[in-house]
Design a protein around this motif. Structure first.
Motif, short mmCIF file in Angstrom:
data_model
loop_
_atom_site.label_atom_id
_atom_site.label_comp_id
_atom_site.label_asym_id
_atom_site.label_seq_id
_atom_site.Cartn_x
_atom_site.Cartn_y
_atom_site.Cartn_z
N PHE A 125 18.55 -64.80 -43.69
CA PHE A 125 18.30 -63.43 -43.31
C PHE A 125 18.71 -63.19 -41.86
O PHE A 125 18.94 -64.14 -41.11
CB PHE A 125 16.82 -63.10 -43.53
N PRO A 126 18.80 -61.94 -41.43
CA PRO A 126 19.09 -61.68 -40.03
C PRO A 126 18.07 -62.42 -39.15
O PRO A 126 16.89 -62.45 -39.45
CB PRO A 126 18.92 -60.16 -39.90
N GLY A 127 18.56 -63.07 -38.12
CA GLY A 127 17.70 -63.86 -37.25
C GLY A 127 17.70 -65.34 -37.57
O GLY A 127 17.27 -66.17 -36.77
N ASP A 128 18.17 -65.71 -38.78
CA ASP A 128 18.31 -67.12 -39.15
C ASP A 128 19.65 -67.65 -38.65
O ASP A 128 20.60 -66.87 -38.48
CB ASP A 128 18.29 -67.29 -40.68
N SER A 129 19.73 -68.96 -38.44
CA SER A 129 21.03 -69.58 -38.13
C SER A 129 22.01 -69.19 -39.23
O SER A 129 21.70 -69.29 -40.41
CB SER A 129 20.91 -71.11 -38.11
N ARG A 130 23.19 -68.70 -38.83
CA ARG A 130 24.26 -68.29 -39.74
C ARG A 130 23.93 -67.06 -40.57
O ARG A 130 24.69 -66.69 -41.46
CB ARG A 130 24.68 -69.42 -40.68
N ALA A 133 23.42 -64.37 -44.65
CA ALA A 133 24.40 -65.04 -45.51
C ALA A 133 23.71 -65.56 -46.76
O ALA A 133 22.50 -65.77 -46.78
CB ALA A 133 25.07 -66.19 -44.77
N LEU A 134 24.51 -65.79 -47.77
CA LEU A 134 24.07 -66.42 -49.00
C LEU A 134 25.06 -67.55 -49.24
O LEU A 134 26.24 -67.29 -49.51
CB LEU A 134 24.07 -65.39 -50.14
N LEU A 135 24.62 -68.79 -49.09
CA LEU A 135 25.52 -69.94 -49.11
C LEU A 135 25.11 -70.95 -50.16
O LEU A 135 23.94 -71.38 -50.20
CB LEU A 135 25.51 -70.64 -47.74
N GLN A 136 26.06 -71.35 -51.00
CA GLN A 136 25.84 -72.46 -51.92
C GLN A 136 26.40 -73.70 -51.24
O GLN A 136 27.52 -73.68 -50.73
CB GLN A 136 26.54 -72.22 -53.26
N VAL A 137 25.61 -74.78 -51.24
CA VAL A 137 25.98 -75.99 -50.52
C VAL A 137 26.06 -77.16 -51.49
O VAL A 137 25.12 -77.42 -52.24
CB VAL A 137 24.94 -76.31 -49.41
N PHE A 138 27.19 -77.85 -51.46
CA PHE A 138 27.37 -79.09 -52.21
C PHE A 138 27.47 -80.20 -51.18
O PHE A 138 28.55 -80.46 -50.64
CB PHE A 138 28.64 -79.04 -53.06
N HIS A 155 11.86 -68.15 -39.01
CA HIS A 155 13.32 -68.16 -39.09
C HIS A 155 13.82 -69.57 -39.33
O HIS A 155 13.19 -70.54 -38.91
CB HIS A 155 13.95 -67.63 -37.80
N ILE A 156 14.96 -69.67 -39.99
CA ILE A 156 15.64 -70.95 -40.16
C ILE A 156 16.51 -71.15 -38.93
O ILE A 156 17.32 -70.29 -38.58
CB ILE A 156 16.48 -70.97 -41.45
N THR A 157 16.33 -72.29 -38.25
CA THR A 157 17.10 -72.64 -37.06
C THR A 157 17.66 -74.04 -37.22
O THR A 157 17.32 -74.76 -38.16
CB THR A 157 16.22 -72.58 -35.79
N ASN A 158 18.52 -74.42 -36.29
CA ASN A 158 19.09 -75.77 -36.26
C ASN A 158 19.69 -76.17 -37.61
O ASN A 158 19.60 -77.32 -38.02
CB ASN A 158 18.02 -76.81 -35.85
N ILE A 162 26.51 -80.21 -44.30
CA ILE A 162 27.59 -81.19 -44.41
C ILE A 162 28.06 -81.21 -45.85
O ILE A 162 27.27 -81.49 -46.76
CB ILE A 162 27.11 -82.59 -43.98
N GLY A 163 29.33 -80.90 -46.07
CA GLY A 163 29.88 -80.87 -47.41
C GLY A 163 30.56 -79.55 -47.66
O GLY A 163 30.88 -78.79 -46.75
N LYS A 164 30.75 -79.25 -48.93
CA LYS A 164 31.41 -78.00 -49.33
C LYS A 164 30.40 -76.86 -49.29
O LYS A 164 29.31 -76.96 -49.84
CB LYS A 164 31.97 -78.15 -50.73
N VAL A 165 30.78 -75.77 -48.62
CA VAL A 165 29.91 -74.59 -48.50
C VAL A 165 30.68 -73.40 -49.07
O VAL A 165 31.80 -73.12 -48.65
CB VAL A 165 29.51 -74.32 -47.03
N ILE A 166 30.06 -72.71 -50.02
CA ILE A 166 30.66 -71.53 -50.64
C ILE A 166 29.92 -70.29 -50.18
O ILE A 166 28.69 -70.22 -50.29
CB ILE A 166 30.63 -71.63 -52.18
N ASP A 167 30.64 -69.30 -49.67
CA ASP A 167 30.09 -68.03 -49.25
C ASP A 167 29.89 -67.18 -50.51
O ASP A 167 30.85 -66.64 -51.07
CB ASP A 167 31.03 -67.35 -48.27
N VAL A 168 28.67 -67.10 -50.98
CA VAL A 168 28.37 -66.38 -52.23
C VAL A 168 28.61 -64.88 -52.06
O VAL A 168 29.03 -64.21 -53.00
CB VAL A 168 26.94 -66.69 -52.72
#
Length: 174
Positions: A125-130, A133-138, A155-158, A162-168
Motif C-alpha cells: 500500500f502507499p507508504g510501504d516499501s515499493r 504495488a501488487l507483486l508476485q514473487v518466485f 507499514h512494510i519496510t526493509n 530475491i528471485g523472479k518478481v512479476i508486477d501484477v
C-alpha cells in the motif's frame, strides 16, 4: 511466502490474535484457515485501477506458536493457495499461485520480522516499501512490518525480494 495472499491482511489477522491466550493454549500451536481478502481495493491502493480479489481453490493454513505465558512467538503460513485478481475497470483477470511458505516473528518493540519463499504475493500500500504495488514473487523475501502508529497503521519496510518478481498491476493492465 504465502504472502499472505495480501500480507497486510494476514498481519492484521495475526496481530488481532497476539493478545495472550489462555493457559490451556500455552505451548500448543493453534491452526486455522487463512482469511484471504474478498473485495475490491480502490484505485491507487495497490494498482492505478481498482482491483477485485478472492481466493479460488485451496487456501493456506495459519499456525500460531505460543510461549509458556500464552504470547504469540511465531506465525507461519503453509499449504496451497490460489487467488483471483481482476482489473475492475477492464475485467482482465489472473489467477495466481500464492502457495509459498511464510513466517512472521513478533518483536518486543511491536514490529514484526517476516520472511518467506516460493510463489507468494505482496500487496503493498502507499507508504510501504515499493508501494503501492501488487507483486508476485518466485523466490525469497525478507521484510519488517512496523509497529502500529498512533492511528493503528503499520507499514512494510526493509523489503528485500530475491528471485523472479512479476508486477501484477502491469499484468492486469495489459
Amino acid at each position: 511466502m504465502r504472502h499472505v495472499r495480501l500480507i497486510a491482511f494476514a498481519v492484521v489477522l495475526a496481530m488481532a490474535l497476539l493478545s495472550p491466550q489462555t493457559a490451556a493454549a500455552a505451548g500448543k500451536p493453534l491452526r486455522f484457515p487463512a482469511q484471504p481478502p474478498i473485495g475490491t481495493f480502490d484505485a491507487g491502493l495497490l494498482c492505478p485501477f481498482p482491483v477485485y480479489t478472492e481466493p479460488v481453490g485451496p487456501i493456506q493454513t495459519v499456525t500460531l506458536f505460543f510461549d509458556a505465558s500464552g504470547n504469540v512467538t511465531k506465525i507461519t503460513f503453509t499449504g496451497a493457495g490460489f487467488e483471483l485478481f481482476r482489473n475492475a475497470d477492464t475485467g482482465k483477470t489472473a489467477v495466481l499461485n500464492v502457495s509459498g511458505e511464510g513466517t512472521l516473528v513478533p518483536q518486543a518493540d511491536g514490529s514484526t520480522l517476516g520472511f518467506g519463499a516460493g510463489p507468494g504475493l505482496f500487496g503493498l500500500f502507499p507508504g510501504d516499501s515499493r508501494g503501492p504495488a501488487l507483486l508476485q514473487v518466485f523466490g525469497r523475501d525478507k521484510f519488517t512490518i512496523t509497529a502500529p502508529d498512533a492511528n493503528g497503521v503499520s507499514h512494510i519496510t526493509n523489503l528485500v525480494l530475491i528471485g523472479k518478481v512479476i508486477d501484477v498491476c502491469a499484468l492486469l493492465a495489459a
